[in-house]
Design an enzyme around this catalytic site. Structure first.
Site, mmCIF file in Angstrom:
data_model
loop_
_atom_site.group_PDB
_atom_site.id
_atom_site.type_symbol
_atom_site.label_atom_id
_atom_site.label_comp_id
_atom_site.label_asym_id
_atom_site.label_seq_id
_atom_site.Cartn_x
_atom_site.Cartn_y
_atom_site.Cartn_z
ATOM 1 N N GLU A 38 0.845 -1.188 0.000
ATOM 2 C CA GLU A 38 0.000 0.000 0.000
ATOM 3 C C GLU A 38 0.886 1.245 0.000
ATOM 4 O OE1 GLU A 38 -3.752 1.787 2.419
ATOM 5 O OE2 GLU A 38 -2.847 -0.071 3.172
ATOM 6 N N ASP A 67 9.013 5.313 -7.805
ATOM 7 C CA ASP A 67 7.691 5.926 -7.674
ATOM 8 C C ASP A 67 7.708 7.188 -8.522
ATOM 9 O OD1 ASP A 67 5.062 5.502 -6.318
ATOM 10 O OD2 ASP A 67 5.393 7.614 -5.853
ATOM 11 N N GLY A 153 1.155 5.278 -20.091
ATOM 12 C CA GLY A 153 0.544 6.267 -19.186
ATOM 13 C C GLY A 153 0.154 7.559 -19.887
HETATM 14 P P1 IMP Z 1 3.457 4.316 -9.646
HETATM 15 O O1 IMP Z 1 3.555 2.946 -10.228
HETATM 16 O O2 IMP Z 1 2.696 4.381 -8.382
HETATM 17 O O3 IMP Z 1 4.823 4.957 -9.546
HETATM 18 O O4 IMP Z 1 2.585 5.154 -10.671
HETATM 19 C C1 IMP Z 1 3.146 5.930 -11.648
HETATM 20 C C2 IMP Z 1 2.065 6.421 -12.592
HETATM 21 O O5 IMP Z 1 2.490 7.697 -13.095
HETATM 22 C C3 IMP Z 1 1.942 5.505 -13.806
HETATM 23 O O6 IMP Z 1 0.932 4.546 -13.641
HETATM 24 C C4 IMP Z 1 1.610 6.498 -14.918
HETATM 25 O O7 IMP Z 1 0.237 6.771 -14.923
HETATM 26 C C5 IMP Z 1 2.357 7.750 -14.489
HETATM 27 N N1 IMP Z 1 3.713 7.763 -15.084
HETATM 28 C C6 IMP Z 1 4.901 7.567 -14.448
HETATM 29 N N2 IMP Z 1 5.924 7.617 -15.313
HETATM 30 C C7 IMP Z 1 5.377 7.829 -16.518
HETATM 31 C C8 IMP Z 1 5.946 7.942 -17.811
HETATM 32 O O8 IMP Z 1 7.161 7.818 -18.044
HETATM 33 N N3 IMP Z 1 5.064 8.179 -18.809
HETATM 34 C C9 IMP Z 1 3.716 8.323 -18.608
HETATM 35 N N4 IMP Z 1 3.135 8.168 -17.426
HETATM 36 C C10 IMP Z 1 3.967 7.930 -16.375
#
Ligand code: IMP
Length: 199
Positions: A38, A67, A153
């Protein structure tokens, strides 16, 4: 040396493999390890540490955690650390990438201030008492519509003025040169090389 990557995100994994060029980078799922901590932190750093620590507790070998997220000025820095949750549709049949993009485009419809940045915090966690942190950003603007189909993303709506392209119009190599994750991993790679003999 095996290094586990504390994520279930295959896109992130691909970028890590391309940039670090490390042959033994493993996803927990590849070894049958259930991993879904979490994210209760208030910053990218706190959440990266939560991921790193919780996977380290399971594997007791070096771990890399990432992150990351998109911070939009006109939205007070949102979605920020909530970027993944922001793009999670209530109905699981909807396309996750499109859901987050459409939601953000709608919120930005009337906004003239469109500057934004991606942030990425990477933790190289060697043990409870030894770790390295790398945090980088990549500046851009929220485009008015999607363009490009590479990356993942929010890439199709993240416009980089200097290049005249969205992140999703860049090749993987081009993205890795300038992206938040690419820049953080380039520094991380220097430390990993430096530690190669002792790990
Ligand atoms: P995490 O896995 O909790 O770090 O979530 C990061 C989120 O930020 C991803 O699911 C994407 O939606 C967004 N994100 C992070 N890095 C990128 C990137 O390089 N390109 C586009 N979206 C990103």
């Amino acid at each position: 040396m095996k290094i586990y990557l504390a994520t279930n995100n295959k896109h992130k994994y691909e970028e890590f493999v391309e940039i670090l060029n490390h042959s033994s980078l493993l996803l927990p799922a590849q070894e049958g390890i259930a991993f879904n901590p979490e994210e209760t932190g208030n910053t990218f750093f706190e959440n990266a540490m939560i991921k790193a620590r919780s996977l380290y507790e399971l594997v007791k070998t070096p771990v890399l955690a990432d992150d990351s997220g998109l911070c939009v000025k006109a939205l007070g820095g949102a979605p920020g650390i909530f970027s993944a949750r922001y793009s999670t549709p209530p109905n699981s049949t909807e396309n996750r990438a499109d859901y987050g993009i459409n939601k953000l485009l709608k919120e930005m419809e009337e906004k003239t201030e469109r500057s934004a940045y991606f942030a990425c915090c990477i933790v190289l966690y060697i043990s409870e008492s030894r770790f390295f942190v790398f945090q980088e950003t990549c500046k851009g603007e929220i485009a008015k519509e999607k363009s490009g189909n590479k990356g993942f993303g929010y890439d199709p709506i993240f416009f980089i003025k200097e290049l005249g392209k969205t992140m999703a119009e860049l090749t993987a190599e081009e993205k890795n040169q300038i992206s938040h994750r690419g820049k953080a991993l380039q520094k991380c790679s220097l430390i990993l090389n430096n530690l190669a003999n002792e790990l």
